[in-house]
Every structure is written in structure tokens, then in C-alpha cells.
Design a protein around this motif. Structure first.
Motif, short mmCIF file in Angstrom:
data_model
loop_
_atom_site.label_atom_id
_atom_site.label_comp_id
_atom_site.label_asym_id
_atom_site.label_seq_id
_atom_site.Cartn_x
_atom_site.Cartn_y
_atom_site.Cartn_z
N GLY A 126 15.92 22.23 -25.94
CA GLY A 126 14.56 22.72 -26.14
C GLY A 126 13.59 21.64 -26.55
O GLY A 126 13.88 20.45 -26.45
N VAL A 127 12.46 22.09 -27.03
CA VAL A 127 11.35 21.20 -27.34
C VAL A 127 10.92 21.43 -28.79
O VAL A 127 10.91 22.56 -29.27
N ALA A 128 10.57 20.34 -29.48
CA ALA A 128 10.09 20.42 -30.86
C ALA A 128 8.67 20.96 -30.91
O ALA A 128 8.02 21.14 -29.88
N GLU A 129 8.18 21.20 -32.12
CA GLU A 129 6.83 21.73 -32.33
C GLU A 129 5.77 20.95 -31.59
O GLU A 129 4.82 21.51 -31.06
N ARG A 130 5.90 19.65 -31.57
CA ARG A 130 4.87 18.79 -30.99
C ARG A 130 5.12 18.47 -29.52
O ARG A 130 4.55 17.54 -28.98
N GLY A 131 6.02 19.20 -28.87
CA GLY A 131 6.22 19.07 -27.44
C GLY A 131 7.22 18.03 -26.98
O GLY A 131 7.33 17.76 -25.80
N ARG A 132 7.96 17.46 -27.89
CA ARG A 132 8.96 16.43 -27.53
C ARG A 132 10.33 17.09 -27.42
O ARG A 132 10.67 17.95 -28.22
N ALA A 133 11.12 16.68 -26.44
CA ALA A 133 12.48 17.20 -26.30
C ALA A 133 13.29 16.87 -27.55
O ALA A 133 13.25 15.74 -28.04
N LEU A 134 13.98 17.87 -28.09
CA LEU A 134 14.78 17.64 -29.29
C LEU A 134 15.87 16.61 -29.05
O LEU A 134 16.25 15.88 -29.96
N ALA A 135 16.35 16.51 -27.82
CA ALA A 135 17.38 15.53 -27.49
C ALA A 135 16.87 14.10 -27.68
O ALA A 135 17.67 13.18 -27.88
N ARG B 48 19.88 8.50 -27.26
CA ARG B 48 18.70 8.36 -26.40
C ARG B 48 17.65 7.46 -27.06
O ARG B 48 17.05 6.62 -26.43
N PHE B 49 17.46 7.69 -28.35
CA PHE B 49 16.44 6.97 -29.11
C PHE B 49 16.60 5.46 -29.03
O PHE B 49 15.64 4.73 -28.87
N LYS B 50 17.84 4.97 -29.10
CA LYS B 50 18.09 3.53 -29.13
C LYS B 50 17.67 2.82 -27.85
O LYS B 50 17.50 1.61 -27.85
N ASN B 51 17.47 3.57 -26.77
CA ASN B 51 17.07 2.98 -25.49
C ASN B 51 15.57 3.02 -25.24
O ASN B 51 15.11 2.53 -24.21
N GLU C 155 11.51 2.16 -25.67
CA GLU C 155 10.68 1.00 -25.96
C GLU C 155 10.19 1.12 -27.41
O GLU C 155 10.11 2.23 -27.95
N PRO C 156 9.85 0.01 -28.07
CA PRO C 156 9.44 0.06 -29.48
C PRO C 156 8.32 1.05 -29.78
O PRO C 156 8.39 1.76 -30.78
N ARG C 157 7.29 1.11 -28.94
CA ARG C 157 6.19 2.06 -29.21
C ARG C 157 6.68 3.50 -29.16
O ARG C 157 6.27 4.33 -29.97
N GLU C 158 7.54 3.79 -28.19
CA GLU C 158 8.06 5.14 -28.08
C GLU C 158 8.98 5.47 -29.26
O GLU C 158 8.96 6.58 -29.77
N MET C 159 9.74 4.48 -29.71
CA MET C 159 10.58 4.68 -30.90
C MET C 159 9.71 5.05 -32.10
O MET C 159 10.04 5.96 -32.85
N MET C 160 8.62 4.32 -32.25
CA MET C 160 7.73 4.58 -33.38
C MET C 160 7.14 5.98 -33.29
O MET C 160 7.07 6.69 -34.29
N GLU C 161 6.75 6.39 -32.10
CA GLU C 161 6.20 7.74 -31.91
C GLU C 161 7.23 8.80 -32.26
O GLU C 161 6.94 9.75 -33.00
N VAL C 162 8.43 8.65 -31.73
CA VAL C 162 9.48 9.63 -32.00
C VAL C 162 9.81 9.65 -33.49
O VAL C 162 9.91 10.72 -34.09
N ALA C 163 9.97 8.48 -34.09
CA ALA C 163 10.32 8.41 -35.51
C ALA C 163 9.22 9.00 -36.38
O ALA C 163 9.49 9.82 -37.26
N ALA C 164 7.99 8.60 -36.15
CA ALA C 164 6.88 9.03 -37.01
C ALA C 164 6.49 10.49 -36.78
O ALA C 164 6.24 11.22 -37.74
N ASP C 165 6.43 10.89 -35.52
CA ASP C 165 5.91 12.22 -35.21
C ASP C 165 6.96 13.31 -35.12
O ASP C 165 6.62 14.49 -35.17
N HIS C 166 8.22 12.93 -34.98
CA HIS C 166 9.23 13.96 -34.74
C HIS C 166 10.39 13.90 -35.72
O HIS C 166 10.73 14.91 -36.32
N VAL C 167 11.00 12.73 -35.88
CA VAL C 167 12.16 12.64 -36.78
C VAL C 167 11.72 12.92 -38.21
O VAL C 167 12.37 13.69 -38.93
N VAL C 168 10.62 12.32 -38.64
CA VAL C 168 10.16 12.53 -40.02
C VAL C 168 9.73 13.97 -40.23
O VAL C 168 10.02 14.57 -41.27
#
Length: 126
Positions: free
Chosen positions: A67-76, A82-85, A87-100
Motif C-alpha cells: 500500500g501507500v503511506a499518508e503522503r502518497g509514498r509506497a510503504l515498501a 529498496r531505500f539503500k538503492n 539517490e541521496p535526495r530521494e533518500m532524504m525525502e523518504v527519511a524526512a517525510d516518511h520514515v520519521v
């Protein structure tokens, strides 16, 4: 005292954070902790997937449901595998906006559900 290969690895990690603008040692430790946290959750999910596949049974516990998280990102995308692959900007987005967000809002409910034997995953209604 650290010497040899371990010291070189630590220096390499420190330099990566420093060049990325993170110079406070506490912030570096916090960031590494987040990375270890999502890696461990992914390891647990992979273990459950392998167990279910081997035994031919449905998964007992899903940490990262489909499924998808509140902000529209795939939970996977929050999974380390997946995260480790990214790009740095995308990692920052996922970490800041979704993981946290998951850590602050969903994980406490997830841990309560596990304590109560309900076994809900990240992003599932609590």
C-alpha cells in the motif's frame, strides 16, 4: 582505541556525513540510528516472508504492508532493501517525510498492537 579497517570505515562514514552538511556528532549518531532501525525492520520483514514462503502459510506479522503511506509514498520504499538503492535526495525525502513520520505517528501504535497481540504493520490503521 580503534585502529585499522574499522577506523577507516568510521572515518569514511564521518566524511560522508560531514560532506552532506551534518557536522554535529549527535546528529550523525541519530542518523545512523535511523538507518539501523529501518534496516532491522526490513530484516524482520524478510525473515517473516521467508518463513511464510517456506512453510506455505500466510505471514503472521507484516511490518511493511502493501500500500501507500499518508503522503502518497509506497510503504515498501521505507524498507532498507529498496531505500539503500535510492539517490541521496530521494533518500532524504523518504527519511524526512516518511520514515520519521512513521516512527513518530505509527510506530508507537504498532508497538502497542504487538503488545496486545494484534500484529499490525507500519501504515495500517490502528
Amino acid at each position: 582505541m580503534l585502529t585499522g579497517e574499522i577506523r577507516n570505515q568510521i572515518d569514511h562514514i564521518w566524511n560522508a556525513f560531514w560532506s552532506g552538511g551534518v557536522s554535529n556528532p549527535l546528529s550523525v549518531i541519530e542518523q545512523i540510528t535511523y538507518l539501523l532501525f529501518i534496516k532491522r525492520l526490513d530484516d524482520l520483514q524478510t525473515l517473516e516472508e521467508n518463513k511464510a514462503e517456506t512453510l506455505g502459510l500466510p505471514m503472521e506479522r507484516r511490518i511493511f504492508p502493501a500500500g501507500v503511506a499518508e503522503r502518497g509514498r509506497a510503504l515498501a520504499d521505507m524498507r532498507w532493501s529498496r531505500f539503500k538503492n535510492f539517490e541521496p535526495r530521494e533518500m532524504m525525502e523518504v527519511a524526512a517525510d516518511h520514515v520519521v513520520v512513521a516512527r513518530d505517528n505509527v510506530l508507537p501504535r504498532r508497538l502497542e498492537a504487538v503488545d496486545e497481540g494484534q500484529g499490525r504493520g507500519i501504515g495500517e490503521a490502528g
